[in-house]
Design a protein around this motif. Structure first.
Motif, PDB file in Angstrom:
ATOM      1  N   ILE A 118       0.835  -1.193   0.000  1.00 41.86           N
ATOM      2  CA  ILE A 118       0.000   0.000   0.000  1.00 41.86           C
ATOM      3  C   ILE A 118       0.873   1.247   0.000  1.00 41.86           C
ATOM      4  N   ALA A 119       0.471   2.261  -0.764  1.00 36.26           N
ATOM      5  CA  ALA A 119       1.054   3.597  -0.658  1.00 36.26           C
ATOM      6  C   ALA A 119       0.012   4.528  -0.082  1.00 36.26           C
ATOM      7  N   ARG A 120       0.454   5.507   0.695  1.00 38.50           N
ATOM      8  CA  ARG A 120      -0.478   6.471   1.270  1.00 38.50           C
ATOM      9  C   ARG A 120       0.129   7.862   1.236  1.00 38.50           C
ATOM     10  N   VAL A 121      -0.722   8.851   1.155  1.00 37.75           N
ATOM     11  CA  VAL A 121      -0.282  10.240   1.179  1.00 37.75           C
ATOM     12  C   VAL A 121      -1.390  11.059   1.808  1.00 37.75           C
ATOM     13  N   GLY A 122      -1.020  12.040   2.608  1.00 36.39           N
ATOM     14  CA  GLY A 122      -2.029  12.861   3.263  1.00 36.39           C
ATOM     15  C   GLY A 122      -1.412  14.084   3.899  1.00 36.39           C
ATOM     16  N   VAL A 123      -2.272  14.931   4.429  1.00 38.55           N
ATOM     17  CA  VAL A 123      -1.817  16.167   5.064  1.00 38.55           C
ATOM     18  C   VAL A 123      -2.632  16.401   6.326  1.00 38.55           C
ATOM     19  N   ARG A 124      -1.945  16.867   7.361  1.00 45.35           N
ATOM     20  CA  ARG A 124      -2.612  17.273   8.592  1.00 45.35           C
ATOM     21  C   ARG A 124      -2.598  18.798   8.628  1.00 45.35           C
ATOM     22  N   LEU A 125      -3.799  19.384   8.667  1.00 38.19           N
ATOM     23  CA  LEU A 125      -3.959  20.819   8.492  1.00 38.19           C
ATOM     24  C   LEU A 125      -3.763  21.575   9.805  1.00 38.19           C
ATOM     25  N   PRO A 126      -3.196  22.779   9.769  1.00 41.62           N
ATOM     26  CA  PRO A 126      -2.850  23.520  10.994  1.00 41.62           C
ATOM     27  C   PRO A 126      -4.044  24.309  11.546  1.00 41.62           C
ATOM     28  N   LEU A 127      -5.018  23.606  12.133  1.00 43.90           N
ATOM     29  CA  LEU A 127      -6.230  24.251  12.615  1.00 43.90           C
ATOM     30  C   LEU A 127      -6.343  24.260  14.139  1.00 43.90           C
ATOM     31  N   ALA A 128      -5.405  23.666  14.846  1.00 42.90           N
ATOM     32  CA  ALA A 128      -5.464  23.622  16.311  1.00 42.90           C
ATOM     33  C   ALA A 128      -5.280  25.014  16.904  1.00 42.90           C
ATOM     34  N   SER A 129      -6.039  25.312  17.950  1.00 44.49           N
ATOM     35  CA  SER A 129      -5.922  26.589  18.646  1.00 44.49           C
ATOM     36  C   SER A 129      -4.547  26.704  19.309  1.00 44.49           C
ATOM     37  N   ASP A 130      -4.037  27.930  19.380  1.00 43.70           N
ATOM     38  CA  ASP A 130      -2.720  28.142  19.998  1.00 43.70           C
ATOM     39  C   ASP A 130      -2.812  28.590  21.450  1.00 43.70           C
ATOM     40  N   ASP A 131      -4.003  28.491  22.077  1.00 44.19           N
ATOM     41  CA  ASP A 131      -4.125  28.903  23.475  1.00 44.19           C
ATOM     42  C   ASP A 131      -4.681  27.798  24.372  1.00 44.19           C
ATOM     43  N   LYS A 132      -4.562  26.544  23.936  1.00 47.63           N
ATOM     44  CA  LYS A 132      -5.011  25.395  24.726  1.00 47.63           C
ATOM     45  C   LYS A 132      -3.780  24.571  25.117  1.00 47.63           C
ATOM     46  N   TYR A 133      -2.917  25.165  25.920  1.00 50.68           N
ATOM     47  CA  TYR A 133      -1.604  24.585  26.179  1.00 50.68           C
ATOM     48  C   TYR A 133      -1.690  23.237  26.899  1.00 50.68           C
TER      49      TYR A 133
END
Length: 276
Positions: A118-133
């Motif tokens: 199997i080959a796979r390709v994907g992306v994880r998008l930068p949508l996480a909040s920056d104030d939930k430490y």
């Protein structure tokens, strides 16, 4: 050499486009992911922190994911990680909607009911909040081999290959995967990590038990020895097939002292609904 953000993004778009144009191929599960066919899954992981007092039951990581068969040989994979921090006697009550993943997987070898590549390709998008430490901390240490899912302002491109083989007598099934995770922060240098894992599954009627190990290595740093570059986990899983519903359990145990000093282990449950 690490590929820079714009070039890698264009490469991923090209590969995804090619994936849906090439001759169809058989899609397989990604390691210990409980879904198959077209399905939706909810996985909940509960960490056992070594020296963190006051951690309540709701301190956990949730992974809502789906697998969609484009046809009998191609699958689209999506997931949304959610991390929750609940600490008694503090203001650390946070819920983080983390970086979602979207990608695809397809076979790169001949069709064989007992064996596939199997080959796979994907992306994880930068949508996480920056104030939930605190919630980010919980997510990163609970699922260390996916810590990028819980970091704000971070885009991750993932490419990899996998192999699976079932013995002819049906006693065991083997799976192995190797991925590259290219991480591009909004500010700072990009980094390259490698992920690798292996698992053996034992089907027993409607039950399926799995045991495996996983590792993550940082590739892009020059001044680290092998022990400093790598972190490993032992993993155990079991799934029960009851028609369209598939409940399961998972346990992961860190094998390096540096990580086990923070998280003793984590355990979880899953529930998958098989649509077709």
């Amino acid at each position: 050499m690490i590929m820079r953000g714009r070039g890698t993004f264009l490469l991923v778009c090209t590969l995804v486009g090619i994936m849906f144009l090439v001759q169809p191929v058989v899609a397989q599960n990604y390691w210990m992911y409980p879904g198959e066919g077209t399905s939706v899954s909810l996985e909940v992981f509960k960490p056992k922190f070594e020296d963190w007092e006051g951690v309540e039951l709701l301190t956990s990581v949730w992974l809502l994911s789906g697998r969609i068969k484009a046809n009998e040989r191609i699958a689209l994979m999506v997931d949304l990680p959610i991390s929750n921090a609940d600490v008694d006697g503090s203001d650390w009550d946070e819920t983080l909607l983390a970086n979602p993943y979207i990608g695809g997987e397809f076979e790169i070898g001949p069709i064989n009911p007992k064996e596939s590549f199997i080959a796979r390709v994907g992306v994880r998008l930068p949508l996480a909040s920056d104030d939930k430490y605190v919630a980010s901390y919980v997510g990163m240490w609970t699922l260390y081999d996916r810590f990028e899912a819980f970091m704000p302002d971070l885009t991750t491109v993932i490419m990899g290959v996998g192999w699976s083989k079932a013995l002819s007598d049906g006693v065991a099934e083997f799976e192995a995967n190797v991925n590259g995770a290219y991480m591009f922060p909004g500010d700072g240098d990009s980094e390259l990590f490698g992920d690798y894992n292996i698992a053996v599954w034992f089907p027993v009627q409607t039950l399926k038990f799995g045991i495996g190990a996983s590792g993550r290595i940082i590739v892009s740093e020059d001044d680290l020895d092998l022990g400093e570059r790598t972190v490993h986990h032992a993993r155990f899983a079991a799934n029960l097939n009851t028609g369209s519903l598939k409940p399961g359990i998972q346990v992961q145990i860190p094998l390096e002292e540096g990580l086990s000093d923070i998280v003793d282990y984590s355990y979880g449950v899953s529930l998958t609904y098989l649509i077709k």
